[in-house]
Write an enzyme that holds these catalytic residues in place. Structure first.
Site, mmCIF file in Angstrom:
data_model
loop_
_atom_site.group_PDB
_atom_site.id
_atom_site.type_symbol
_atom_site.label_atom_id
_atom_site.label_comp_id
_atom_site.label_asym_id
_atom_site.label_seq_id
_atom_site.Cartn_x
_atom_site.Cartn_y
_atom_site.Cartn_z
ATOM 1 N N THR A 153 30.682 48.082 33.183
ATOM 2 C CA THR A 153 30.966 46.894 34.016
ATOM 3 C C THR A 153 30.294 46.765 35.194
ATOM 4 O O THR A 153 29.786 47.942 35.977
ATOM 5 C CB THR A 153 32.441 47.028 34.426
ATOM 6 O OG1 THR A 153 32.974 45.783 35.078
ATOM 7 C CG2 THR A 153 32.993 48.254 35.039
ATOM 8 N N HIS A 209 41.950 40.406 31.385
ATOM 9 C CA HIS A 209 41.781 39.023 31.554
ATOM 10 C C HIS A 209 42.031 38.154 30.354
ATOM 11 O O HIS A 209 41.228 37.269 29.977
ATOM 12 C CB HIS A 209 40.039 38.913 31.834
ATOM 13 C CG HIS A 209 39.305 39.741 33.117
ATOM 14 N ND1 HIS A 209 38.376 40.059 33.259
ATOM 15 C CD2 HIS A 209 40.097 39.900 34.183
ATOM 16 C CE1 HIS A 209 38.219 40.567 34.513
ATOM 17 N NE2 HIS A 209 39.458 40.228 35.006
ATOM 18 N N CYS A 217 53.520 23.463 28.276
ATOM 19 C CA CYS A 217 54.817 22.639 28.023
ATOM 20 C C CYS A 217 55.993 23.540 27.687
ATOM 21 O O CYS A 217 55.889 24.807 27.428
ATOM 22 C CB CYS A 217 54.686 21.824 26.807
ATOM 23 S SG CYS A 217 54.428 22.601 25.452
ATOM 24 N N PRO A 234 23.906 51.938 32.188
ATOM 25 C CA PRO A 234 22.660 52.224 31.999
ATOM 26 C C PRO A 234 21.921 51.774 33.633
ATOM 27 O O PRO A 234 20.847 52.349 34.053
ATOM 28 C CB PRO A 234 21.910 51.370 31.190
ATOM 29 C CG PRO A 234 23.042 50.327 30.665
ATOM 30 C CD PRO A 234 24.336 51.085 31.255
HETATM 31 C C1 BV8 Z 1 42.179 36.712 41.137
HETATM 32 C C2 BV8 Z 1 36.945 34.926 32.012
HETATM 33 C C3 BV8 Z 1 43.727 35.850 42.758
HETATM 34 C C4 BV8 Z 1 37.334 35.380 30.848
HETATM 35 C C5 BV8 Z 1 36.547 36.405 33.865
HETATM 36 C C6 BV8 Z 1 39.095 40.293 45.735
HETATM 37 C C7 BV8 Z 1 40.239 40.480 45.277
HETATM 38 C C8 BV8 Z 1 40.882 39.322 44.391
HETATM 39 C C9 BV8 Z 1 40.032 38.420 43.813
HETATM 40 C C10 BV8 Z 1 38.722 38.289 44.421
HETATM 41 C C11 BV8 Z 1 38.172 39.204 45.436
HETATM 42 N N1 BV8 Z 1 36.963 38.737 45.582
HETATM 43 C C12 BV8 Z 1 36.589 37.677 45.140
HETATM 44 C C13 BV8 Z 1 37.669 37.233 44.345
HETATM 45 C C14 BV8 Z 1 37.588 36.218 43.439
HETATM 46 C C15 BV8 Z 1 37.403 36.467 41.937
HETATM 47 C C16 BV8 Z 1 36.220 37.383 42.051
HETATM 48 O O1 BV8 Z 1 36.259 38.619 41.688
HETATM 49 N N2 BV8 Z 1 34.878 36.726 42.043
HETATM 50 C C17 BV8 Z 1 33.674 37.726 41.994
HETATM 51 C C18 BV8 Z 1 32.764 37.024 40.876
HETATM 52 C C19 BV8 Z 1 33.250 37.973 43.417
HETATM 53 N N3 BV8 Z 1 38.463 37.082 41.161
HETATM 54 C C20 BV8 Z 1 39.309 36.272 40.614
HETATM 55 O O2 BV8 Z 1 39.400 34.898 40.824
HETATM 56 C C21 BV8 Z 1 40.399 37.064 39.685
HETATM 57 N N4 BV8 Z 1 41.786 36.263 40.039
HETATM 58 O O3 BV8 Z 1 41.660 37.712 41.871
HETATM 59 O O4 BV8 Z 1 43.208 35.789 41.371
HETATM 60 C C22 BV8 Z 1 45.139 35.345 42.663
HETATM 61 C C23 BV8 Z 1 46.312 35.760 42.864
HETATM 62 C C24 BV8 Z 1 47.472 34.923 42.819
HETATM 63 C C25 BV8 Z 1 47.400 33.670 42.503
HETATM 64 C C26 BV8 Z 1 46.240 32.826 42.424
HETATM 65 C C27 BV8 Z 1 44.944 33.778 42.423
HETATM 66 C C28 BV8 Z 1 40.188 36.721 38.213
HETATM 67 C C29 BV8 Z 1 38.809 37.318 37.849
HETATM 68 C C30 BV8 Z 1 38.806 36.912 36.307
HETATM 69 C C31 BV8 Z 1 37.802 36.067 35.943
HETATM 70 N N5 BV8 Z 1 37.410 35.846 34.520
HETATM 71 N N6 BV8 Z 1 36.137 36.018 32.748
HETATM 72 C C32 BV8 Z 1 36.256 35.181 29.974
HETATM 73 O O5 BV8 Z 1 35.747 34.160 29.718
HETATM 74 O O6 BV8 Z 1 35.717 36.306 29.498
HETATM 75 S S1 BV8 Z 1 35.437 37.301 34.761
HETATM 76 C C33 BV8 Z 1 34.106 37.940 33.651
HETATM 77 O O7 BV8 Z 1 33.340 39.026 34.476
HETATM 78 C C34 BV8 Z 1 34.488 38.421 32.353
HETATM 79 O O8 BV8 Z 1 35.830 38.583 32.378
HETATM 80 C C35 BV8 Z 1 34.223 39.871 32.536
HETATM 81 O O9 BV8 Z 1 34.938 40.808 31.974
HETATM 82 C C36 BV8 Z 1 34.079 39.958 34.120
HETATM 83 C C37 BV8 Z 1 33.248 41.257 34.645
HETATM 84 O O10 BV8 Z 1 32.030 41.260 34.046
HETATM 85 P P1 BV8 Z 1 31.427 42.713 33.240
HETATM 86 O O11 BV8 Z 1 32.584 42.985 32.094
HETATM 87 O O12 BV8 Z 1 31.291 43.742 34.359
HETATM 88 O O13 BV8 Z 1 30.294 42.130 32.648
HETATM 89 P P2 BV8 Z 1 28.725 41.978 33.261
HETATM 90 O O14 BV8 Z 1 28.026 41.232 32.349
HETATM 91 O O15 BV8 Z 1 29.136 41.417 34.669
HETATM 92 O O16 BV8 Z 1 28.156 43.503 33.631
HETATM 93 C C38 BV8 Z 1 27.957 44.281 32.309
HETATM 94 C C39 BV8 Z 1 27.457 45.574 32.676
HETATM 95 O O17 BV8 Z 1 27.389 46.208 31.613
HETATM 96 C C40 BV8 Z 1 26.314 45.621 33.449
HETATM 97 O O18 BV8 Z 1 26.486 46.562 34.687
HETATM 98 C C41 BV8 Z 1 25.357 46.243 32.512
HETATM 99 O O19 BV8 Z 1 24.427 47.141 33.253
HETATM 100 C C42 BV8 Z 1 26.170 47.162 31.784
HETATM 101 N N7 BV8 Z 1 25.720 47.379 30.432
HETATM 102 C C43 BV8 Z 1 24.755 46.740 29.499
HETATM 103 N N8 BV8 Z 1 24.686 47.321 28.436
HETATM 104 C C44 BV8 Z 1 25.365 48.599 28.326
HETATM 105 C C45 BV8 Z 1 26.042 48.546 29.528
HETATM 106 N N9 BV8 Z 1 26.947 49.581 29.965
HETATM 107 C C46 BV8 Z 1 27.247 50.453 29.088
HETATM 108 N N10 BV8 Z 1 26.636 50.400 27.904
HETATM 109 C C47 BV8 Z 1 25.647 49.473 27.414
HETATM 110 N N11 BV8 Z 1 25.153 49.477 26.168
#
Ligand code: BV8
Length: 245
Positions: free
Chosen positions: A188, A115, A127, A214
């Site tokens: 994740t 990402h 550009c 967790p």
């Molecule tokens: C795309 C920006 C197509 C950077 C982010 C099916 C297929 C393809 C696409 C889709 C699909 N369904 C839906 C989509 C669209 C969309 C999507 O997935 N939507 C979701 C919400 C349903 N996907 C997209 O748009 C992607 N692009 O598919 O393009 C395309 C193709 C051709 C032409 C045009 C378009 C792009 C996705 C990227 C989005 N950008 N961020 C930034 O600002 O950071 S996503 C954002 O969420 C972050 O980047 C992050 O990395 C990502 C995932 O989140 P996590 O890392 O999992 O973090 P989260 O807080 O959710 O979870 C943390 C976890 O850690 C928890 O489970 C917690 O319990 C745990 N935890 C907590 N403490 C600990 C721990 N684990 C271990 N140890 C600990 N101590």
């Protein structure tokens, strides 16, 4: 832990996909957790091209705040163990959804940034004078929104927003990485695609799949081994059970 340590014996092909949870212990808030980054905003408000077109300053204030926060953060034990594995196992690959650069700062080899990176800027108008991959900018930004040095237009964060494609090189590296013996999904929520789909692709190719988190996620029921706990503790315990540790 021992079941995973046994799978790591020998020189298996190992692929790890990480999310915000691996940086939680470094003080970097996750996206969807209790103290999550999204709490004060909805993803659609900030991490989309439309949001940026609508209000580039609001989006940049969020990213500038994250850049400063990450600049003060240090890699934690989870990053350290994965970095050690990247040096120990010849066929180790790490695909991260994180944009904080902490895996690289921990010395991890073979990191694929799925990402993008908070440290990268790119010309919003793409550009002719600027590279499509953008440029690295360390340290504070002198103005918000920052400017493209080539055309003077506004720059954007070098990250992948919702609705934007994953960089081709990252997709190519990930398509290779799913051919592995052991696949770990670590820290994740497994809700963002196509990153969350890598686990299914690895399983379809016969990988032994492991989740370290967790909390339960949509991936938990499908993996071969679910290790419930914080990555910095679980990975540390696995590392300590490996031979030679
Ligand atoms: C795309 C920006 C197509 C950077 C982010 C099916 C297929 C393809 C696409 C889709 C699909 N369904 C839906 C989509 C669209 C969309 C999507 O997935 N939507 C979701 C919400 C349903 N996907 C997209 O748009 C992607 N692009 O598919 O393009 C395309 C193709 C051709 C032409 C045009 C378009 C792009 C996705 C990227 C989005 N950008 N961020 C930034 O600002 O950071 S996503 C954002 O969420 C972050 O980047 C992050 O990395 C990502 C995932 O989140 P996590 O890392 O999992 O973090 P989260 O807080 O959710 O979870 C943390 C976890 O850690 C928890 O489970 C917690 O319990 C745990 N935890 C907590 N403490 C600990 C721990 N684990 C271990 N140890 C600990 N101590």
């Amino acid at each position: 832990m021992r079941a995973l340590a046994a799978r790591l014996a020998g020189s298996p092909r190992i692929t790890v996909v990480t999310g915000a949870g691996v940086s939680a212990a470094s003080g970097v808030p996750t996206f969807r957790g209790a103290g999550g980054l999204w709490k004060s905003h909805r993803p659609e408000e900030l991490a989309t091209p439309e949001a940026f077109d609508r209000d580039p300053l609001l989006v940049w204030e969020w990213y500038a705040w994250r850049r400063e926060l990450v600049a003060k953060a240090r890699p934690n034990r989870a990053h350290e163990v994965l970095a050690a594995w990247s040096r120990r196992y010849p066929e180790f690959r790490l695909v991260t959804q994180n944009v904080d650069g902490l895996h690289e700062r921990a010395g991890t080899q073979n990191v694929t940034r799925f990402h993008g990176s908070l440290r990268t800027l790119a010309c919003h108008r793409r550009c002719a004078g600027s590279s499509p991959d953008g440029w690295e900018h360390e340290g504070p930004l002198s103005e918000l929104p920052p400017r493209c040095p080539h055309c003077g237009g506004i720059a954007r964060p070098g990250v992948v927003w919702f609705g934007e494609p994953i960089p081709a090189e990252a997709l190519r590296a990930a398509a290779q990485a799913v051919n592995c013996d052991v696949f770990l999904t670590v820290g994740t929520s497994a809700v963002v695609y196509p990153a969350a789909g890598l686990l299914l692709e690895a399983a379809a190719r016969g990988a032994f799949t492991v989740e370290i988190n967790p909390d339960a996620t949509p991936a938990t029921r499908g993996v071969d081994l679910a290790l419930a706990g914080p990555a910095e503790e679980v990975l540390d315990r696995v590392e300590r059970t490996l031979p030679g540790e």
